[in-house]
Structures are given as C-alpha cells and as structure tokens.
Design an enzyme around this catalytic site. Structure first.
Site, PDB file in Angstrom:
ATOM      1  N   HIS A 305      20.358 -36.229  55.702  1.00 39.82           N
ATOM      2  CA  HIS A 305      20.242 -37.634  55.310  1.00 39.82           C
ATOM      3  C   HIS A 305      19.612 -38.389  56.462  1.00 39.82           C
ATOM      4  O   HIS A 305      19.900 -38.081  57.628  1.00 39.82           O
ATOM      5  CB  HIS A 305      21.636 -38.212  54.993  1.00 39.82           C
ATOM      6  CG  HIS A 305      21.580 -39.467  54.220  1.00 39.82           C
ATOM      7  ND1 HIS A 305      21.378 -40.690  54.817  1.00 39.82           N
ATOM      8  CD2 HIS A 305      21.659 -39.696  52.875  1.00 39.82           C
ATOM      9  CE1 HIS A 305      21.357 -41.618  53.878  1.00 39.82           C
ATOM     10  NE2 HIS A 305      21.514 -41.044  52.694  1.00 39.82           N
ATOM     11  N   ASP A 362      24.375 -35.834  46.799  1.00 39.20           N
ATOM     12  CA  ASP A 362      23.852 -35.037  45.688  1.00 39.20           C
ATOM     13  C   ASP A 362      24.394 -33.616  45.650  1.00 39.20           C
ATOM     14  O   ASP A 362      24.178 -32.905  44.678  1.00 39.20           O
ATOM     15  CB  ASP A 362      22.320 -34.999  45.766  1.00 39.20           C
ATOM     16  CG  ASP A 362      21.739 -36.375  45.562  1.00 39.20           C
ATOM     17  OD1 ASP A 362      22.144 -37.026  44.589  1.00 39.20           O
ATOM     18  OD2 ASP A 362      20.901 -36.810  46.367  1.00 39.20           O
TER      19      ASP A 362
HETATM   20  N1  ACO Z   1      17.229 -28.380  54.802  1.00 40.12           N
HETATM   21  C1  ACO Z   1      16.677 -27.783  55.882  1.00 40.12           C
HETATM   22  N2  ACO Z   1      16.151 -28.446  56.911  1.00 40.12           N
HETATM   23  C2  ACO Z   1      16.207 -29.782  56.878  1.00 40.12           C
HETATM   24  C3  ACO Z   1      16.775 -30.485  55.796  1.00 40.12           C
HETATM   25  C4  ACO Z   1      17.295 -29.738  54.740  1.00 40.12           C
HETATM   26  N3  ACO Z   1      17.852 -30.322  53.692  1.00 40.12           N
HETATM   27  N4  ACO Z   1      16.682 -31.798  56.030  1.00 40.12           N
HETATM   28  C5  ACO Z   1      16.082 -31.937  57.213  1.00 40.12           C
HETATM   29  N5  ACO Z   1      15.792 -30.711  57.729  1.00 40.12           N
HETATM   30  C6  ACO Z   1      15.187 -30.416  59.025  1.00 40.12           C
HETATM   31  C7  ACO Z   1      13.698 -30.722  59.024  1.00 40.12           C
HETATM   32  O1  ACO Z   1      12.953 -29.599  58.603  1.00 40.12           O
HETATM   33  C8  ACO Z   1      13.475 -31.082  60.465  1.00 40.12           C
HETATM   34  O2  ACO Z   1      13.470 -29.885  61.191  1.00 40.12           O
HETATM   35  P1  ACO Z   1      12.516 -29.710  62.518  1.00 40.12           P
HETATM   36  O3  ACO Z   1      13.081 -30.649  63.534  1.00 40.12           O
HETATM   37  O4  ACO Z   1      12.633 -28.260  62.864  1.00 40.12           O
HETATM   38  O5  ACO Z   1      11.130 -30.095  62.063  1.00 40.12           O
HETATM   39  C9  ACO Z   1      14.743 -31.843  60.841  1.00 40.12           C
HETATM   40  O6  ACO Z   1      15.755 -31.328  59.974  1.00 40.12           O
HETATM   41  C10 ACO Z   1      14.636 -33.351  60.651  1.00 40.12           C
HETATM   42  O7  ACO Z   1      14.207 -33.591  59.316  1.00 40.12           O
HETATM   43  P2  ACO Z   1      13.432 -34.881  58.811  1.00 40.12           P
HETATM   44  O8  ACO Z   1      12.480 -34.501  57.723  1.00 40.12           O
HETATM   45  O9  ACO Z   1      12.864 -35.615  59.975  1.00 40.12           O
HETATM   46  O10 ACO Z   1      14.603 -35.727  58.205  1.00 40.12           O
HETATM   47  P3  ACO Z   1      14.414 -37.039  57.348  1.00 40.12           P
HETATM   48  O11 ACO Z   1      15.405 -38.003  57.865  1.00 40.12           O
HETATM   49  O12 ACO Z   1      12.995 -37.468  57.306  1.00 40.12           O
HETATM   50  O13 ACO Z   1      14.778 -36.541  55.886  1.00 40.12           O
HETATM   51  C11 ACO Z   1      15.927 -36.090  53.893  1.00 40.12           C
HETATM   52  C12 ACO Z   1      15.935 -36.873  55.227  1.00 40.12           C
HETATM   53  C13 ACO Z   1      14.666 -36.414  53.084  1.00 40.12           C
HETATM   54  C14 ACO Z   1      17.153 -36.517  53.088  1.00 40.12           C
HETATM   55  C15 ACO Z   1      15.995 -34.581  54.234  1.00 40.12           C
HETATM   56  O14 ACO Z   1      17.178 -34.286  54.949  1.00 40.12           O
HETATM   57  C16 ACO Z   1      15.881 -33.719  52.996  1.00 40.12           C
HETATM   58  O15 ACO Z   1      14.754 -33.389  52.572  1.00 40.12           O
HETATM   59  N6  ACO Z   1      17.043 -33.300  52.391  1.00 40.12           N
HETATM   60  C17 ACO Z   1      16.999 -32.522  51.166  1.00 40.12           C
HETATM   61  C18 ACO Z   1      16.745 -33.451  49.969  1.00 40.12           C
HETATM   62  C19 ACO Z   1      17.966 -34.291  49.646  1.00 40.12           C
HETATM   63  O16 ACO Z   1      19.093 -33.806  49.559  1.00 40.12           O
HETATM   64  N7  ACO Z   1      17.717 -35.575  49.415  1.00 40.12           N
HETATM   65  C20 ACO Z   1      18.770 -36.542  49.031  1.00 40.12           C
HETATM   66  C21 ACO Z   1      19.036 -37.489  50.158  1.00 40.12           C
HETATM   67  S1  ACO Z   1      20.331 -38.575  49.707  1.00 40.12           S
HETATM   68  C22 ACO Z   1      19.643 -39.587  48.593  1.00 40.12           C
HETATM   69  O17 ACO Z   1      18.499 -39.949  48.644  1.00 40.12           O
HETATM   70  C23 ACO Z   1      20.448 -40.026  47.545  1.00 40.12           C
END
Ligand code: ACO
Length: 427
Positions: A305, A362
């Site tokens: 998140h 979720d």
């Molecule tokens: N699984 C694996 N790796 C992840 C995940 C994940 N779910 N989320 C983030 N990471 C990793 C990224 O690959 C990145 O790794 P790196 O440093 O090696 O490049 C690091 O964690 C940081 O990730 P960001 O993309 O910068 O995180 P951001 O804050 O932009 O994204 C998000 C947040 C979109 C929610 C992300 O965690 C994600 O894609 N989660 C899965 C989708 C999801 O569950 N969305 C619902 C969110 S809640 C809502 O909207 C109701």
C-alpha cells in the site's frame, strides 16, 4: 518545533511555512514556491505531495491506524452501521437518532430508478463490464436530477441519499441484466445492505432473504470501504469537483478511477491470483518465488500500500469477518486456505519485510464476497458502492470551501525543443 523550513536555490535562501495537522503531521507549504523561486516541485505519483488539507479521514500508515472523523475504524466496525458511518463521513459527526432516521428514510424513498432508465440497461451489450455500466449510469442519473444549486446541508443530504441509494440499485440491475434476469425493485422494509442483496439475488417467483450474518458481513465490507483519504479515485473526484462539476459527475469519474487492478480492481485480481495458484498445483512458495523474481511484472495482489507500512487495519477486520462468515455458511473455501498460507509465507519473507509489504483491504474482502455469492466482476462495483460516502464527503469539502481553486498541476516538459513545421511534400 520549527514552523518554517528553508530551501536554498542558486545560493539564495528561501523560507517556507510548515503546516501542522491535528495529529502532528507536518508539511512544507510550497504555495509560494514558484512565485519566490521560479521553480516547481516534481513528484511523480504524488507520494510526497499533500494535495489538500482535509477533515475527513486520518491514516497513520506506519502504525496501521485509520479513523473516520477522528473515530477509530475498529470502533465503528464494532458499533456502527454503514449508513450511520456514511452520514458521519459526509457530515462530520455521528448522526443523532433523528438524523439517522431521516437519512434512512431518504435512502428508502429514493431507491427506485426513474423507470426510463431501464432502456439504458437494455442498450448495453451482453457482458458489458459492470464498472462501465455503473459509471455511465451515474452520469445518466444526473440527467434526471434537476440542475438545482446545492446550497445547504439539507440539499447535500438529499443528493447524497439519492446517489448512495440509486448506485446500489444500478449495481444490482447491471448484474441482473448481465445474467438476463428481470430487474428487481427495492423493498420498502429492508435496510440498506439487505435491500442490495435482495435486488441482487431475488427472483420474481422466489424472494431472497439474507441472513443477519450475511447482511452484517456486507455491512462491514461497505463500512470499511467508506473512505480512505487521498487515494487515486478520491483524488479524481476532488479533481473533477474542483472544476465545479456536480456531485454525480464527480463520483462517476471516481468509479472509472477505481476500476484498475492497482486500485479497486485489486479485489478481483486477488481471487484470480488465488485461483491461478490453486490451478497451477505448484503451491504458494513457487508463486512467492515468481513474485520476488518479478516475473512478467508479477505482484502479490492484495499486498502493499502506498500509505500503510504495516498491516492495513481493514484487512485484520475483514480476515476475522471472513472466518466467521465461512463458519456460519458452512463453506470450506480452498482459496481461504491458500490466502492464509500466502499471507504467512509473505510475512516471514525478507523481500516483503524489507519493503514493508503487508496485506491490504483487498486481500480478504474477495473471500467474503465469494461466500455471499457476489460474482467476480461485481467485486469492484461493491467497493464503489462502499466508497460513495467518502467521494461525496470529499466533493462536499471542495464545494463548501469558499477558497477552493481548480486543481491544475504543472509538469516538467521533456519533449522536443522548438521544432520547425515541415510541409507535407517535404516529409
Ligand atoms: N508484490 C510484490 N512486490 C511489491 C508489491 C506487491 N504487491 N507492491 C510493491 N512491491 C515492491 C515493488 O516491486 C518495489 O520493489 P523494488 O523496490 O524492488 O522496485 C517496492 O515494493 C515498492 O513498490 P512501489 O511500486 O513503489 O509501491 P507503490 O506505493 O507505488 O504501490 C501498490 C502501491 C500499487 C498498492 C502496490 O503495492 C501494488 O501494486 N500492490 C498490489 C495491488 C494491490 O493490492 N492494490 C490495492 C491497493 S489498496 C487499494 O487501492 C484499495
């Protein structure tokens, strides 16, 4: 504590004020930055940008705290209904018994769609995505609203009741048309969530009466989705509202913003992921390995998140509710076991620990919706119904602010420098 901050640009020092929120959050107020320095800030994805001040929702992502109008989400989950919570989110205080009864009556009285809207449903192609139908129909609904000015809280309350009540009717009707069943009218004697379930699952010859446990689980689902400060869809609603678009148009835009798998669509993606793990037969550990290797951009859906660097408090409440509901319905869902194993594996894995990736709202919500019989492509619609109070409250905050300005971010241009126009015969 210093209430000012200094920046140095080209050897000149500038002073900027620091804004402090009720819970001590600090922000550098850059409203005078461009005027003073000629520079803007660049923050792709807005992770460091406060787009507004707001009185609605407080999140402490490090501690896993979520409060609506100051009240902890756990207390609301324990003691309040979705309708009460919606009123709290929109109007800023818990409703009195009179407020509550009036708002409930307004929801009941306004649950029917204008009959002409049936023709819109007939016009959508079979298998149209319910989020597309929902957004289109909220806009269509605005054409039935008299274009009156919203001036008082009474006007907001009526518009909010119409929108919240009819969104639920539209959602059920879009499902009914997708399965080629007749639309079911709302019932006068049912409460908000019961009425939604009735419109989803009743047939003209067979009434569906939800058990209190099922109604309670859907009530909790909606309540936990009611607001979540400046996420992608709420920011979209505020963006549209800042141009002085009406409540219906602003919330229809919110539905579109919610749709994608990185936001509201994640509840669908979680179930698809759990089903894929089950079908592959290679197990949870193998899936986690592929996620960590970032194979084809794979992510653990329902994990991570932008704000929470700790377990999302909504996930804890939904996990408990999923357990209770499955118990009550005597459902043995293999996806729940996979979800539990996945959560445990991820929480012990350095990749997720280092990045502070925890289950979000979720992760378990889909298990509840599946148990109730909500079809997969309606999951994000359920999120939209729940989020409606938050969108309305944010629309109201902009609408009520006499100093509100149109949202208009800037950019750093990285395209061609001045380029000559080449006539067609020389290209
Ligand atoms: N699984 C694996 N790796 C992840 C995940 C994940 N779910 N989320 C983030 N990471 C990793 C990224 O690959 C990145 O790794 P790196 O440093 O090696 O490049 C690091 O964690 C940081 O990730 P960001 O993309 O910068 O995180 P951001 O804050 O932009 O994204 C998000 C947040 C979109 C929610 C992300 O965690 C994600 O894609 N989660 C899965 C989708 C999801 O569950 N969305 C619902 C969110 S809640 C809502 O909207 C109701």
């Amino acid at each position: 504590m210093s209430r000012r901050c200094h920046v140095e640009v080209d050897s000149r020092r500038y002073e900027l004020p620091v804004v402090v929120g009720t819970e001590g959050e600090r922000a550098i107020d850059i409203r005078g930055l461009r005027r003073q320095t000629g520079m803007i800030t660049l923050d792709d994805g807005y992770a460091n940008t406060g787009s507004c001040t707001s009185d609605i929702t407080y999140i402490d992502g490090e501690q896993g705290i979520l409060r609506y109008r100051g009240i902890p989400i756990e207390e609301l989950a324990e003691n309040a209904s979705f309708v009460e919570t919606a009123w709290l989110v929109i109007f800023g205080r818990l409703p009195s018994v009179t407020d509550r009864n009036r708002f409930s009556n307004l929801l009941t009285e306004n649950s029917m769609l204008p009959d002409n809207m049936r023709k819109h449903f007939e016009a959508f192609p079979p298998h149209a995505h319910p989020m597309a139908i929902l957004s289109a129909m909220i806009n269509a609904l605005s054409t039935y609203e008299p274009q009156r000015q919203i001036e008082s809280d009474d006007d907001v309350e009526l518009a909010a009741a119409r929108l919240m009540s009819r969104v639920r009717t539209i959602a059920a009707a879009s499902y009914k048309s997708s399965v080629d069943e007749p639309l079911i009218y709302p019932r006068y004697d049912f409460k908000y969530c019961e009425n939604f379930l009735h419109m989803m699952f009743s047939l003209p010859y067979k009434e569906y009466e939800p058990s209190p446990e099922v109604a309670r689980a859907i009530n909790l689902f909606m309540l936990l989705h009611a607001d979540h400060e400046q996420n992608c869809s709420t920011s979209t609603v505020r963006m549209v509202a800042s141009g002085q678009a009406n409540m219906f148009a602003s919330c229809a835009a919110g539905v579109c913003a919610l749709w994608g798998p990185l936001h509201g669509g994640a509840n669908v993606a979680v179930i698809q992921m759990l089903e894929a793990i089950r079908a592959s037969g290679t197990g949870v550990a193998d899936h986690v390995r592929r996620v960590k290797n970032k194979e084809a951009g794979l992510r653990l859906m329902g994990f991570g998140h932008r704000v929470y660097r700790n377990t999302d408090p909504r996930a804890k409440l939904l996990k408990k509710s999923a357990d209770q509901l499955l118990d009550h319905l005597h459902i043995d869902d293999p996806l729940l076991e996979i979800a539990q194993e996945l959560e445990q594996t991820a929480l012990e894995d350095p990749y997720f620990i280092e990045r502070k990736l925890y289950p979000n709202v979720d992760f378990y919500s889909g298990i509840i919706l599946r148990a109730v019989g909500i079809p997969l492509d309606m999951f994000t619609v359920m999120f939209a119904i729940g989020r409606m109070p938050g969108w309305i409250a944010n629309w109201k905050e902009i609408h009520d602010d006499p100093h509100s300005r149109i949202y208009r971010p800037r950019q750093v241009y990285t395209g061609n420098p001045l380029t000559e126009f080449v006539p067609r015969d020389r290209r």
